[in-house]
Design an enzyme around this catalytic site. Structure first.
Site, short mmCIF file in Angstrom:
data_model
loop_
_atom_site.label_atom_id
_atom_site.label_comp_id
_atom_site.label_asym_id
_atom_site.label_seq_id
_atom_site.Cartn_x
_atom_site.Cartn_y
_atom_site.Cartn_z
N ARG A 1 -8.51 -19.18 11.16
CA ARG A 1 -7.03 -19.25 10.37
C ARG A 1 -6.16 -19.75 11.61
NH1 ARG A 1 -5.44 -13.62 8.85
NH2 ARG A 1 -3.51 -14.90 8.57
N SER B 1 -3.12 -18.61 12.28
CA SER B 1 -2.08 -17.57 12.69
C SER B 1 -2.15 -17.45 14.05
CB SER B 1 -2.21 -16.18 11.95
OG SER B 1 -3.25 -15.35 12.39
N LYS C 1 -11.62 -6.47 9.26
CA LYS C 1 -11.15 -5.64 8.02
C LYS C 1 -10.60 -6.64 7.01
CE LYS C 1 -6.03 -4.72 9.19
NZ LYS C 1 -5.20 -3.40 9.28
N ASP C 2 -10.46 -7.83 7.39
CA ASP C 2 -10.00 -8.89 6.31
C ASP C 2 -11.20 -9.58 5.56
OD1 ASP C 2 -7.25 -8.51 6.56
OD2 ASP C 2 -7.45 -10.05 8.35
N THR D 1 6.14 -1.39 5.14
CA THR D 1 4.64 -1.78 5.50
C THR D 1 4.11 -2.53 4.04
OG1 THR D 1 2.54 -0.78 5.44
CG2 THR D 1 3.91 0.38 4.53
N LEU E 1 -1.38 -0.68 1.27
CA LEU E 1 -1.07 0.66 0.22
C LEU E 1 -1.81 1.70 1.19
CD1 LEU E 1 -2.47 -1.19 -3.15
CD2 LEU E 1 -0.13 -0.81 -2.12
N ARG E 2 -2.65 1.53 2.02
CA ARG E 2 -3.52 2.67 2.61
C ARG E 2 -2.34 3.41 3.42
NH1 ARG E 2 -4.84 2.55 7.96
NH2 ARG E 2 -4.46 0.52 8.15
N ARG E 3 -1.53 2.63 4.19
CA ARG E 3 -0.26 3.22 4.91
C ARG E 3 0.59 3.84 3.98
NH1 ARG E 3 -0.83 -2.45 8.81
NH2 ARG E 3 -2.37 -1.72 10.22
N ARG F 1 6.27 -8.77 4.36
CA ARG F 1 5.19 -9.66 4.60
C ARG F 1 5.42 -10.51 5.78
NH1 ARG F 1 1.77 -11.58 0.58
NH2 ARG F 1 0.96 -12.41 2.61
N GLY F 2 4.50 -11.46 5.87
CA GLY F 2 4.57 -12.49 7.08
C GLY F 2 3.57 -12.04 8.15
N ASN F 3 3.46 -13.09 9.18
CA ASN F 3 2.59 -12.81 10.35
C ASN F 3 3.35 -11.62 11.04
OD1 ASN F 3 4.53 -14.28 11.82
ND2 ASN F 3 3.48 -16.18 11.44
N THR G 1 6.94 -12.60 12.50
CA THR G 1 7.86 -12.54 11.41
C THR G 1 8.42 -11.02 11.21
OG1 THR G 1 7.00 -14.37 10.62
CG2 THR G 1 8.50 -13.39 9.11
N ARG G 2 7.23 -10.27 10.99
CA ARG G 2 7.53 -8.97 10.88
C ARG G 2 8.18 -7.98 11.73
NH1 ARG G 2 2.41 -6.48 7.60
NH2 ARG G 2 1.91 -8.28 6.52
N CYS H 1 -10.25 -4.68 -0.43
CA CYS H 1 -9.77 -4.55 0.75
C CYS H 1 -8.44 -3.90 0.85
CB CYS H 1 -9.89 -5.58 1.85
SG CYS H 1 -9.03 -7.15 1.46
#
Ligand code: DPM
Length: 332
Positions: free
Chosen positions: A27, A29, A99-100, A146, A149-151, A168-170, A173-174, A261
């Site tokens: 990717r 990013s 994890k992705d 965040t 959903l896990r967090r 959202r965003g990389n 950005t966050r 995931c």
């Protein structure tokens, strides 16, 4: 000058072998590129007789930035384009944040190596005015960003008085959105923050009793074609057996919980001597139901440990919790 024919032919063959090129899909990013450059450097150093290069790609997950991750569905959101390139022969391997990478890979592809894991924990990054804070010191109504959903589920369980907002965003950005004041704190993986060179933004590392991390968090997965022994041989220098045993146990748990995931499933694993211990957690999105259990066994039976823990969690109602969430988040 006289040269035996055989000699000339040998020199030619050597030149062809020397220039054997291996293409790595990634990717584009910033985090993905840091990870891929590291993989490329390790491979190049170990195999001077090969030429390694990379091919940057955008995945569906990089393009859809305005929809909550959980709503898009998760089957290979950040991996599919990289996999197609390998199957088409445009690339020879792909570097993923493990994890992705979905637990079921497309026919013809396999997880060829798993790299040594960074600290797999989650971290809290606070707004600069909250420097020195911990989550326990923050008042009611604190806004946490965040989109995991896990967090979300675990922090709601522990801090029901906080407010939770999607982000959202990389990573860049966050952190910008955080510093602009849209959130009081956001939750990110320690691994990503360290790899991008922002360790000083880690305000608090969340211990496993507050947040169990995602399956595979902190490790890189190197995916390649099943039937490509040469690539398997080359990438074996990247493989870290203890990390792989932990991650295979974690991935077996996820696969047998049929979660995908983007679900509130968390884990924590450790190897001591010959034994591997796996902790797992499934929670409802409101944080009200939270099931946790542990299972241990020989590290060499990693997958069996993950499957046994999945059974234990299912017996306590985990699948019912997950089914509700999957139904609510299904695409229209
Ligand atoms: C997955 C999740 C997130 C990423 C879900 C989860 C976080 C999404 C979010 C499966 N992939 O963790 O519960 O917070 O909105 C991702 C990150 C890394 C790999 C970023 C992060 C870096 C860490 C690593 C996104 N994928 O988790 O802060 O290599 O493990």
């Amino acid at each position: 000058m006289y040269q035996p024919v055989g000699y000339a032919r040998k020199a030619f063959v050597e030149e062809v072998v020397l220039s054997r090129s291996v293409r790595i899909g990634t990717r584009d990013s910033e985090l993905a590129m840091v990870q891929t450059r590291w993989v490329l450097a390790e491979l190049q150093q170990a195999h001077a007789d090969h030429q390694f290069s990379y091919l940057e790609m955008k995945t569906q997950g990089d393009k859809i930035l305005d929809v909550a991750l959980a709503k898009i569905g998760d089957k290979g959101l950040f991996t599919k384009e990289l996999e197609t390139a390998m199957l088409d022969g445009r690339t020879d391997l792909a570097v993923h944040s493990l994890k992705d990478l979905p637990t079921n890979l497309p026919e013809g592809l396999t997880l060829g190596a798993i790299t040594e894991r960074e600290d797999p924990a989650d971290a809290v990054v606070f707004h600069p005015r909250l420097q020195g804070a911990t989550l326990d010191t923050l008042p009611e109504g604190t806004v946490i960003g965040t989109s995991s959903l896990r967090r979300l589920a675990q922090l709601r369980h522990r801090y029901p008085q906080f407010q939770f907002e999607d982000i959202r965003g990389n990573l860049n950005t966050r952190i910008r959105k955080l510093d602009e004041g849209k959130y009081d704190a956001i939750i990110l993986a320690v691994a990503g923050l360290r790899r991008l060179g922002w360790p000083e933004r880690i305000g608090q590392i969340l211990p496993p009793d507050i947040s169990l991390h995602a399956v595979g968090q902190g490790a890189l997965g190197i995916e390649c074609r099943d039937a490509d022994p040469e690539i398997h041989g080359l990438i074996s220098v990247l493989h870290h057996a203890p990390t792989a045993q932990r991650c295979l146990a974690e991935r077996a748990l996820l696969r047998f919980l049929e979660g995908g995931c983007q679900v509130p499933i968390g884990v924590f694993s450790a190897i001591e001597g010959e034994n591997l211990t796996l902790q797992g957690m499934v929670a409802s999105l409101d944080g009200k139901q939270l099931i946790r259990d542990t299972h241990s066994g020989l590290a060499t039976d990693a997958e069996a440990i993950g499957i046994a823990l999945a059974e234990k969690l299912k017996n306590q109602g985990a699948q019912e919790i997950l089914d509700v969430i999957i139904k609510e988040n299904r695409q229209p």
